[in-house]
Design an enzyme around this catalytic site. Structure first.
Site, PDB file in Angstrom:
ATOM      1  N   CYS A   2       0.835  -1.203   0.000  1.00  0.00           N
ATOM      2  CA  CYS A   2       0.000   0.000   0.000  1.00  0.00           C
ATOM      3  C   CYS A   2       0.869   1.252   0.000  1.00  0.00           C
ATOM      4  O   CYS A   2       1.896   1.305   0.678  1.00  0.00           O
ATOM      5  CB  CYS A   2      -0.943   0.088   1.192  1.00  0.00           C
ATOM      6  SG  CYS A   2      -2.105  -1.248   1.307  1.00  0.00           S
ATOM      7  N   ARG A  27       3.958  -0.382  -4.730  1.00  0.00           N
ATOM      8  CA  ARG A  27       3.710  -0.922  -3.401  1.00  0.00           C
ATOM      9  C   ARG A  27       2.383  -1.674  -3.328  1.00  0.00           C
ATOM     10  O   ARG A  27       2.110  -2.396  -2.367  1.00  0.00           O
ATOM     11  CB  ARG A  27       3.696   0.201  -2.371  1.00  0.00           C
ATOM     12  CG  ARG A  27       4.979   0.988  -2.312  1.00  0.00           C
ATOM     13  CD  ARG A  27       4.845   2.104  -1.325  1.00  0.00           C
ATOM     14  NE  ARG A  27       4.690   1.609   0.022  1.00  0.00           N
ATOM     15  CZ  ARG A  27       5.687   1.394   0.858  1.00  0.00           C
ATOM     16  NH1 ARG A  27       6.911   1.639   0.495  1.00  0.00           N
ATOM     17  NH2 ARG A  27       5.463   0.926   2.065  1.00  0.00           N
ATOM     18  N   TRP A  80      -2.918  -2.620  -1.643  1.00  0.00           N
ATOM     19  CA  TRP A  80      -2.596  -4.037  -1.824  1.00  0.00           C
ATOM     20  C   TRP A  80      -3.444  -4.767  -0.790  1.00  0.00           C
ATOM     21  O   TRP A  80      -3.186  -4.668   0.413  1.00  0.00           O
ATOM     22  CB  TRP A  80      -1.105  -4.273  -1.585  1.00  0.00           C
ATOM     23  CG  TRP A  80      -0.686  -5.678  -1.843  1.00  0.00           C
ATOM     24  CD1 TRP A  80      -0.375  -6.235  -3.040  1.00  0.00           C
ATOM     25  CD2 TRP A  80      -0.518  -6.725  -0.872  1.00  0.00           C
ATOM     26  NE1 TRP A  80      -0.032  -7.559  -2.877  1.00  0.00           N
ATOM     27  CE2 TRP A  80      -0.118  -7.882  -1.561  1.00  0.00           C
ATOM     28  CE3 TRP A  80      -0.683  -6.795   0.508  1.00  0.00           C
ATOM     29  CZ2 TRP A  80       0.133  -9.096  -0.927  1.00  0.00           C
ATOM     30  CZ3 TRP A  80      -0.445  -8.007   1.151  1.00  0.00           C
ATOM     31  CH2 TRP A  80      -0.039  -9.132   0.430  1.00  0.00           C
ATOM     32  N   ASN A 106      -1.556   2.073   5.795  1.00  0.00           N
ATOM     33  CA  ASN A 106      -0.702   0.985   5.307  1.00  0.00           C
ATOM     34  C   ASN A 106      -0.329   0.147   6.513  1.00  0.00           C
ATOM     35  O   ASN A 106       0.132   0.692   7.517  1.00  0.00           O
ATOM     36  CB  ASN A 106       0.549   1.579   4.642  1.00  0.00           C
ATOM     37  CG  ASN A 106       1.591   0.515   4.327  1.00  0.00           C
ATOM     38  OD1 ASN A 106       1.253  -0.640   4.113  1.00  0.00           O
ATOM     39  ND2 ASN A 106       2.850   0.910   4.307  1.00  0.00           N
ATOM     40  N   GLY A 107      -0.529  -1.175   6.419  1.00  0.00           N
ATOM     41  CA  GLY A 107      -0.195  -2.043   7.555  1.00  0.00           C
ATOM     42  C   GLY A 107      -1.332  -3.002   7.830  1.00  0.00           C
ATOM     43  O   GLY A 107      -2.234  -3.169   7.005  1.00  0.00           O
ATOM     44  N   GLU A 485      16.143 -18.930  -7.314  1.00  0.00           N
ATOM     45  CA  GLU A 485      15.841 -17.574  -7.767  1.00  0.00           C
ATOM     46  C   GLU A 485      15.274 -17.578  -9.197  1.00  0.00           C
ATOM     47  O   GLU A 485      14.330 -16.851  -9.504  1.00  0.00           O
ATOM     48  CB  GLU A 485      17.107 -16.702  -7.669  1.00  0.00           C
ATOM     49  CG  GLU A 485      17.016 -15.319  -8.281  1.00  0.00           C
ATOM     50  CD  GLU A 485      15.946 -14.415  -7.668  1.00  0.00           C
ATOM     51  OE1 GLU A 485      15.322 -14.806  -6.662  1.00  0.00           O
ATOM     52  OE2 GLU A 485      15.719 -13.338  -8.226  1.00  0.00           O
ATOM     53  N   LYS A 489      11.658 -16.117 -10.143  1.00  0.00           N
ATOM     54  CA  LYS A 489      11.460 -15.065 -11.143  1.00  0.00           C
ATOM     55  C   LYS A 489      10.419 -15.494 -12.166  1.00  0.00           C
ATOM     56  O   LYS A 489       9.538 -14.725 -12.523  1.00  0.00           O
ATOM     57  CB  LYS A 489      12.764 -14.753 -11.893  1.00  0.00           C
ATOM     58  CG  LYS A 489      13.754 -13.848 -11.254  1.00  0.00           C
ATOM     59  CD  LYS A 489      13.392 -12.406 -11.144  1.00  0.00           C
ATOM     60  CE  LYS A 489      12.778 -12.123  -9.799  1.00  0.00           C
ATOM     61  NZ  LYS A 489      13.684 -11.757  -8.746  1.00  0.00           N
ATOM     62  N   GLU A 492       6.881 -15.624 -10.711  1.00  0.00           N
ATOM     63  CA  GLU A 492       6.467 -14.283 -10.281  1.00  0.00           C
ATOM     64  C   GLU A 492       6.077 -13.405 -11.480  1.00  0.00           C
ATOM     65  O   GLU A 492       5.131 -12.630 -11.408  1.00  0.00           O
ATOM     66  CB  GLU A 492       7.648 -13.651  -9.524  1.00  0.00           C
ATOM     67  CG  GLU A 492       7.436 -12.240  -9.020  1.00  0.00           C
ATOM     68  CD  GLU A 492       8.688 -11.661  -8.353  1.00  0.00           C
ATOM     69  OE1 GLU A 492       9.797 -12.182  -8.597  1.00  0.00           O
ATOM     70  OE2 GLU A 492       8.557 -10.697  -7.603  1.00  0.00           O
ATOM     71  N   HIS A 509      15.498 -37.613  -5.683  1.00  0.00           N
ATOM     72  CA  HIS A 509      14.696 -37.861  -4.479  1.00  0.00           C
ATOM     73  C   HIS A 509      13.254 -37.399  -4.664  1.00  0.00           C
ATOM     74  O   HIS A 509      12.551 -37.178  -3.683  1.00  0.00           O
ATOM     75  CB  HIS A 509      15.353 -37.184  -3.270  1.00  0.00           C
ATOM     76  CG  HIS A 509      16.741 -37.675  -3.021  1.00  0.00           C
ATOM     77  ND1 HIS A 509      16.991 -38.892  -2.432  1.00  0.00           N
ATOM     78  CD2 HIS A 509      17.950 -37.162  -3.345  1.00  0.00           C
ATOM     79  CE1 HIS A 509      18.298 -39.091  -2.382  1.00  0.00           C
ATOM     80  NE2 HIS A 509      18.910 -38.052  -2.937  1.00  0.00           N
ATOM     81  N   LYS A 608       5.959  -4.436  -4.228  1.00  0.00           N
ATOM     82  CA  LYS A 608       7.415  -4.348  -4.109  1.00  0.00           C
ATOM     83  C   LYS A 608       7.900  -4.524  -2.681  1.00  0.00           C
ATOM     84  O   LYS A 608       8.865  -5.217  -2.415  1.00  0.00           O
ATOM     85  CB  LYS A 608       7.857  -2.982  -4.648  1.00  0.00           C
ATOM     86  CG  LYS A 608       9.362  -2.750  -4.627  1.00  0.00           C
ATOM     87  CD  LYS A 608      10.036  -3.572  -5.681  1.00  0.00           C
ATOM     88  CE  LYS A 608      11.539  -3.407  -5.710  1.00  0.00           C
ATOM     89  NZ  LYS A 608      12.173  -4.566  -6.371  1.00  0.00           N
TER      90      LYS A 608
HETATM   91  C1  AGP Z   1      11.547 -10.865  -5.725  1.00  0.00           C
HETATM   92  O1  AGP Z   1      11.479 -10.650  -7.065  1.00  0.00           O
HETATM   93  C2  AGP Z   1      10.534 -10.326  -4.870  1.00  0.00           C
HETATM   94  N1  AGP Z   1       9.773  -9.301  -5.337  1.00  0.00           N
HETATM   95  C3  AGP Z   1      10.661 -10.562  -3.381  1.00  0.00           C
HETATM   96  O2  AGP Z   1      10.982 -11.902  -3.189  1.00  0.00           O
HETATM   97  C4  AGP Z   1      11.599  -9.656  -2.589  1.00  0.00           C
HETATM   98  O3  AGP Z   1      12.919  -9.923  -2.925  1.00  0.00           O
HETATM   99  C5  AGP Z   1      11.323  -9.845  -1.095  1.00  0.00           C
HETATM  100  O4  AGP Z   1      10.015  -9.452  -0.834  1.00  0.00           O
HETATM  101  C6  AGP Z   1      12.291  -9.125  -0.200  1.00  0.00           C
HETATM  102  O5  AGP Z   1      12.194  -7.746  -0.305  1.00  0.00           O
HETATM  103  P1  AGP Z   1      13.280  -6.811   0.349  1.00  0.00           P
HETATM  104  O6  AGP Z   1      14.583  -7.104  -0.332  1.00  0.00           O
HETATM  105  O7  AGP Z   1      12.804  -5.420   0.091  1.00  0.00           O
HETATM  106  O8  AGP Z   1      13.338  -7.143   1.803  1.00  0.00           O
END
Ligand code: AGP
Length: 613
Positions: A2, A27, A80, A106-107, A485, A489, A492, A509, A608
């Site tokens: 948010c 956000r 959000w 926000n929160g 990772e 990606k 996501e 396994h 984000k």
């Molecule tokens: C990755 O592409 C993400 N958007 C997410 O995993 C991100 O890295 C994670 O939320 C951590 O955020 P930060 O580095 O701001 O703590």
């Protein structure tokens, strides 16, 4: 999570507020809204809509009531969703029963159910399913003509996290702002104009002013138009970024721009931090605690998502070259387990935003126990930079795409510097130190060359594989976290593709059961100490006729016999290969996402900065 904005001043409130809000859209972007006090009509007008800020903006442009929406103060929100589905009613701002008090939040209010029950019994009527609305009713309950006092009393009842901006028709010339565990920044005018902008973070403030004050936890402040700003006495800070730092510069998406900026990110992260002849890293942020760091015998690293994978790569580096036993945890797990720490342990938090709720919670818990806390953080002035004992900035400027790309690469190179720093304190030889410095210095050139040459072919590869719905990523040792990772990606950015990452050694396994011609396997298999092991695993996958994409070292012809497609990365030392091997995976995810029509900068359901648990 948010974005919130508050504006008080005489300029065009809609223009200023929506411009700031758009810069916070990363956000959260489920819905957007705003509320404004119209002095002439002595009324607060509110407009909120499902969808992005554009939807709201267009409605205002095409409306015949835009004059009602002009005034001061005004508050804005981009959501959000946490509590309650995405709908106009659940969008912010929220109001009290009489629609005299409006707020953006926000929160998460953890005890909202109990509070709502009490308030409903007292006769308050709720209009949304959100946790936020209880705050508006609590303020209403405590309001006796002074908004600040009412907010102070209301927030005493809240459990959870909040950043709030509140306005009231009956105490109108001010915004009351409050925070607990969610960031809030006040933009202070460069002149004496008495125009104030309050926002969730500095990216929204920077076009307006570079003078800021970060609100601290438990602070409640009044920002007013008539030359008064009641705030704890402290000097404003100056922002290091420019408004232009947040532009696409001709790229179609921030994600692609930020991948292409990775070489520059590496340069900026290492600038002035290497002493080649001494094989040393000089980290200004750790200078004051250099002696204490010598005594550290164990490290715990925490982070979420991509940052946690950087931490995993860091563990391999730190154990191999600095000889420090290192444990890595996902912050959300670490905060609830009972780690055994002593005075010879340090906690390292990795976070791009410096605001991630779970990482902050882990930090606070460990700090409470007296353990030394460190950070690798990108956003200057963020909560984590203020609450850790010491740390290292990434210095890579804002990252806007929700996908962490250049920040990941920067985190990896900083972990290499940190390893060098601790290693040379602990017996890593001069020669080895010099070699690491040399390899680090050579990285950005190799990255530039790779990105310049290979983007086109990775796009073609994405075209070839865009119809597949499932992928497995495999890697070993330094490149095991890169498999995780790469898979993160892809899912996501190119949803609803399902992708999973595993350590190559785990393949037999379980995951191997999935191998068939419709299920591509991506191997990260540079010529490192586990290369042969990876090749054996590839043989096993090939025997099951699953398509194989390999990330391999330039000049490796052997791998061509096993893989259907090979992407070559330049040669570097084993410890630094993740910095190169992740680039094709980021680009692959990007092109797959674009081909599938996904919003790669703002993937559905994500945001984000995850400032709620
Ligand atoms: C990755 O592409 C993400 N958007 C997410 O995993 C991100 O890295 C994670 O939320 C951590 O955020 P930060 O580095 O701001 O703590």
């Amino acid at each position: 999570m948010c974005g919130i904005v508050g504006y008080i001043g005489k300029q065009d409130n809609i223009k200023i507020g929506l411009t700031a809000l758009k810069r916070l859209e990363y956000r959260g972007y489920d819905s957007a809204g705003f509320a404004v006090f119209n002095e002439e009509k002595n009324k607060i007008f509110c407009l909120k809509r499902t969808g992005r800020v554009d939807v709201l903006e267009n409605e205002i442009k095409n409306s015949n009531f835009s004059s009602d929406l002009t005034g001061s103060p005004s508050i804005f929100h981009t959501r959000w969703a946490t509590h309650g589905q995405v709908s106009d009613a659940n969008a912010h701002p929220h109001s009290d029963c009489q629609e005299n008090i409006f707020l953006a939040h926000n929160g998460i209010i953890e005890n909202y159910k109990e509070l709502k029950e009490i308030l409903e019994k007292e006769g308050h009527k709720f209009k949304s399913e959100t946790d936020t609305e209880v705050i508006a009713h609590l303020i209403e309950k405590n309001f006796k003509g002074n908004l600040e006092i009412a907010v102070r009393k209301a927030v005493k009842n809240l459990k959870g996290a909040y950043a709030l901006v509140v306005i009231s028709r009956d105490d109108p010339k001010k915004i009351v702002a409050a925070r607990l565990s969610s960031p809030l920044v006040i933009g202070i005018p460069e002149d004496n104009s008495n125009e104030y902008l309050i926002a969730s973070d500095q990216t929204a403030i920077v076009p307006f002013t570079k003078k800021i004050i970060n609100l601290e936890d438990n602070e409640v402040v009044v920002i007013g138009q008539d030359n008064f700003l009641i705030i704890k006495e402290r000097e404003p800070e100056r922002l290091e970024i420019d408004a232009d730092d947040i532009q696409k510069d001709g790229y179609p998406h921030f994600m692609l721009k930020e991948i292409m900026e990775s070489p520059e990110a590496v340069d900026n992260s290492i600038k002035g931090r290497l002493i080649p002849e001494e094989g040393l890293a000089m980290l200004g942020g750790l200078q004051d605690i250099e002696k204490e760091l010598r005594k550290i015998k164990r490290l715990n690293i925490v982070g979420c998502g991509t940052a946690s994978y950087a931490a995993m790569v860091g563990r391999y580096m730190l154990e191999e070259y600095a000889g420090i036993p290192t444990e890595v945890d996902i912050s959300s797990e670490f905060r609830y387990r009972k780690p055994i720490l002593d005075e010879a342990t340090a906690l390292l938090c990795i976070s791009q935003s410096g605001e991630t709720a779970d990482t902050l919670a882990a930090l606070r818990e460990i700090k409470r126990r007296g353990t030394m806390t460190l950070g690798i953080v990108n956003v200057p002035g963020s909560t984590m930079t203020r609450e850790t004992d010491a740390g290292i900035y990434n210095h890579i400027g804002p990252e806007i795409g929700v996908a962490a790309t250049k920040s990941f690469v920067s985190q990896l190179v900083i972990l290499a510097l940190f390893t060098l720093f601790l290693g040379r304190q602990r017996g890593l030889s001069l020669v080895k130190g010099q070699r690491i410095v040399q390899d680090i210095q050579g990285l950005s050139g190799k990255m530039r060359e790779f990105l310049g040459k290979q983007n086109g072919s990775i796009k073609e590869l994405a075209e070839k594989y865009s119809k597949f719905n499932n992928f497995i990523y495999l890697g070993r040792k330094y490149n095991y976290p890169i498999a995780l990772e790469g898979a993160l990606k892809l899912k996501e950015i190119a949803y609803p593709i399902h992708a999973e990452g595993f350590a190559s050694g785990e393949m037999k396994h379980g995951p191997l059961a999935l191998a068939d011609p419709n299920f591509p396997f991506v191997f990260i298999a540079p010529q490192d100490s586990v290369y042969e092991k990876n090749l054996s695993n590839m043989e096993e996958v090939k025997a099951r006729k699953a398509p194989i994409i390999a990330i391999a070292t330039e000049g490796d012809e052997r791998i061509r016999e096993l893989a259907d497609d090979v992407i070559y990365i330049p040669k570097t030392s084993e410890m630094l290969t993740p910095i190169l091997s992740v680039l094709p995976l980021q680009l692959f995810a990007y092109h797959m996402g674009v081909l599938r029509g996904c919003d790669v900068d703002k993937p559905r359901n994500l945001a984000k900065s995850v400032t709620v648990e």
